[in-house]
Design an enzyme around this catalytic site. Structure first.
Site, PDB file in Angstrom:
ATOM      1  N   GLY A 185       0.821  -1.206   0.000  1.00 16.96           N
ATOM      2  CA  GLY A 185       0.000   0.000   0.000  1.00 16.96           C
ATOM      3  C   GLY A 185       0.852   1.250   0.000  1.00 16.96           C
ATOM      4  N   ASN A 186       0.326   2.328   0.567  1.00 17.35           N
ATOM      5  CA  ASN A 186       1.048   3.601   0.526  1.00 17.35           C
ATOM      6  C   ASN A 186       1.993   3.758   1.717  1.00 17.35           C
ATOM      7  OD1 ASN A 186      -0.355   5.012   2.775  1.00 17.35           O
ATOM      8  ND2 ASN A 186      -2.137   4.851   1.436  1.00 17.35           N
ATOM      9  N   THR A 187       2.872   4.729   1.597  1.00 15.69           N
ATOM     10  CA  THR A 187       3.921   4.930   2.596  1.00 15.69           C
ATOM     11  C   THR A 187       3.356   5.347   3.944  1.00 15.69           C
ATOM     12  OG1 THR A 187       5.473   5.546   0.840  1.00 15.69           O
ATOM     13  CG2 THR A 187       6.059   6.185   3.081  1.00 15.69           C
ATOM     14  N   ALA A 188       2.321   6.183   3.945  1.00 13.30           N
ATOM     15  CA  ALA A 188       1.748   6.661   5.208  1.00 13.30           C
ATOM     16  C   ALA A 188       1.231   5.500   6.053  1.00 13.30           C
ATOM     17  CB  ALA A 188       0.634   7.662   4.927  1.00 13.30           C
ATOM     18  N   VAL A 189       0.483   4.602   5.435  1.00 11.15           N
ATOM     19  CA  VAL A 189      -0.029   3.442   6.171  1.00 11.15           C
ATOM     20  C   VAL A 189       1.111   2.476   6.493  1.00 11.15           C
ATOM     21  CG1 VAL A 189      -1.629   1.485   6.114  1.00 11.15           C
ATOM     22  CG2 VAL A 189      -2.309   3.684   5.136  1.00 11.15           C
ATOM     23  N   GLY A 190       2.103   2.404   5.606  1.00 10.91           N
ATOM     24  CA  GLY A 190       3.258   1.563   5.872  1.00 10.91           C
ATOM     25  C   GLY A 190       3.943   1.934   7.177  1.00 10.91           C
ATOM     26  N   GLU A 207       5.659  -3.257   0.936  1.00 13.72           N
ATOM     27  CA  GLU A 207       5.658  -3.008  -0.504  1.00 13.72           C
ATOM     28  C   GLU A 207       4.907  -1.700  -0.735  1.00 13.72           C
ATOM     29  OE1 GLU A 207       7.249  -4.649  -2.753  1.00 13.72           O
ATOM     30  OE2 GLU A 207       7.933  -6.294  -1.480  1.00 13.72           O
ATOM     31  N   CYS A 241       1.677   0.600  -8.844  1.00  9.89           N
ATOM     32  CA  CYS A 241       2.735   1.129  -7.974  1.00  9.89           C
ATOM     33  C   CYS A 241       4.046   1.356  -8.711  1.00  9.89           C
ATOM     34  CB  CYS A 241       2.947   0.200  -6.785  1.00  9.89           C
ATOM     35  SG  CYS A 241       3.455  -1.472  -7.234  1.00  9.89           S
TER      36      CYS A 241
END
EC number: 1.2.1.3
Length: 485
Positions: A185-190, A207, A241
């Site tokens: 997913g996205n970096t913020a949630v990562g 990822e 992505c």
């Protein structure tokens, strides 16, 4: 959630996920699910992303089937203990590395390719002998529902379970203790996932994404270049992505690139793009509005047409883009392609290195040395020269990011390794105890000197033969003497 995780852990502790035969059976069952319920799977994904069934099969299903076949073919070799090189002190012992399953794995899937990005890591986790909790993305709700329905019909219902839900359910899941968390997913949630995992010292594979640059050298075939970029950028309506996020090129190439991409878009999707069965839609209204906001103040060379009711955004190219504007500050994840003029390859390299490390880098040039230079002087998760996306398709490659684009990797053997602990095993004999006196107290300088001789590689190659003969004589004497102890 706690009870579900506990139930899965008890199933893992029973040991039934470990035997090679069981793993192969589960992978074969997963393949059977994909083949027997193909129509249901295609219909669900198509409904989530307004995708043609042909695109669903070619972009997701075929990758999953290929990954399963690759695992089935190679898994018997991978699970086998691998002997390692030994030093002098262990030359008579058994030394090997034994891959072992980590335990209970949490896989949090993505919505943009909701089938392959959920099932492909599951394949690796099963192959490595783990139990798995699968959390599909709630944004691709039809795919999430079909996974929750089908997986229990084909896989072991105690070892592999699907939990659906939104942010609340995911938050509760992340409070539980896992042996590995795999998130796409996205970096913020990562960052949220990593923070939650840190409380239990749980390893993670993230990822993520980022702004994958595409440099076009003046020494190239622009017709071919623009066809390949158009294919990779507008596939899945830009919601990929590793799609090219922006183009770097000399200003003199900009107008030619715009024209050739425009013509290619017409070739791919026809005069009325909105009616093309091969052109998808944005996943939801929130993302639709986010992407539209990136167009504010930009020079639209072509495209830009939108329809909120159907979440349609036409393939769009922006020219003379200021690197400081919003469209260059976040991952686009939509069908907008900015062109940023640069003076030369040096400026392009500096431009890339001044920003966060991307998930992918694309370089187009007839000059092989230039491509190699960009590889050597930049950093990214992966690279494809003279094409886009295609490194994802090679399952002998590790697929993953670096820096803010992610950590860890998967696909093929790399998936097996990600979900395995490489356990070093040294098996010694209780005999020959005399040879061990070197390491027992009381210590002395002579023991240190012998330790250097046995363990440090300080031999001159010209004298190696003589030293080896001397060494073998000493070892033989020690062993003979040890037999009398």
């Amino acid at each position: 959630m706690e009870l579900e995780v506990r139930r899965v852990r008890q199933a893992f502790l029973s040991g039934r996920s470990r035997p090679l035969r069981f793993r192969l059976q589960q992978l074969e069952a997963l393949r059977r699910m994909v083949q027997e319920r193909e129509k249901d799977i295609l219909t669900a994904i198509a409904a989530d992303l307004c995708k043609s069934e042909f695109n669903v099969y070619s972009q997701e299903v075929i990758t999953v089937l290929g990954e399963i076949d690759f695992m089935l073919e190679n898994l018997p070799e991978w699970v086998t203990a691998k002997p390692v090189k030994k030093n002098v002190l262990t030359m008579l012992d058994e030394a090997y590395i034994q891959p072992q399953p980590l335990g209970v794995v949490l896989i949090i899937g993505a919505w943009n390719y909701p089938f392959v990005l959920t099932i492909q890591p599951l394949i690796g986790a099963i192959a490595a002998g783990n139990a798995v909790i699968i959390k599909p993305s709630e944004l691709s709700e039809n795919t999430a529902k079909i996974l929750a329905k089908l997986l229990p019909q084909y896989l072991d219902q105690d070892l592999y379970i699907v939990i659906n839900g939104g942010v609340e359910e995911t938050t509760e899941l992340l409070k539980q203790r896992f042996d590995h968390i795999f998130y796409t997913g996205n970096t913020a949630v990562g960052k949220i996932v990593m923070e939650a995992a840190a409380k239990h010292l749980t390893p993670v594979t993230l990822e993520l994404g980022g702004k994958s640059p595409c440099y076009i050298d003046k020494d190239c075939d622009l017709d071919i270049v623009c066809r390949r970029i158009t294919w990779g950028k507008y596939m899945n309506c830009g919601q990929t992505c590793i799609a090219p996020d922006y183009i770097l090129c000399e200003a003199s190439l900009q107008n030619q690139i715009v024209w050739k991409i425009k013509e290619t878009v017409k070739e791919f999707y026809g005069e009325n793009i909105k009616e093309s069965p091969d052109y998808e839609r944005i996943i939801n209204l929130r993302h639709f509005k986010r992407i539209l906001s990136l167009l504010e103040g930009q020079k639209i060379a072509f495209g830009g047409e939108t329809d909120e009711a159907t979440r349609y955004i036409a393939p769009t190219v922006l020219t003379d883009v200021d690197p400081k504007t919003k469209v260059m500050q976040e991952e686009i994840f939509g069908p907008i392609l900015p062109i940023v003029p640069v003076k030369n390859v040096d400026e392009a390299i500096n431009f890339i290195n001044e920003r966060e490390k991307p998930l992918a880098l694309y370089v187009f040039s007839h000059n092989h040395k230039l491509i190699k230079r960009m590889i050597d002087e930049t950093s990214s998760g992966g690279v494809t020269g003279n094409d886009v996306i295609m490194h994802f398709t090679l399952n002998s490659f590790p697929f993953g990011g670096v820096g803010s684009s992610g950590m860890g990797a998967y696909h093929g053997k790399h998936s097996f390794d990600t979900f395995s602990h490489q356990r070093p095993c040294l098996l010694k004999s209780l005999k020959r105890e005399g040879a061990n006196k070197l390491r027992y107290p009381p210590n002395s300088q002579s023991k240190v000197d012998w330790g250097k001789f046995f363990l440090l590689k300080r031999f001159n190659k010209e004298k190696l033969g003589l030293l080896l003969l001397t060494f073998l004589g000493i070892v033989a004497a020690v062993l003979v003497k040890a037999e009398y102890y």
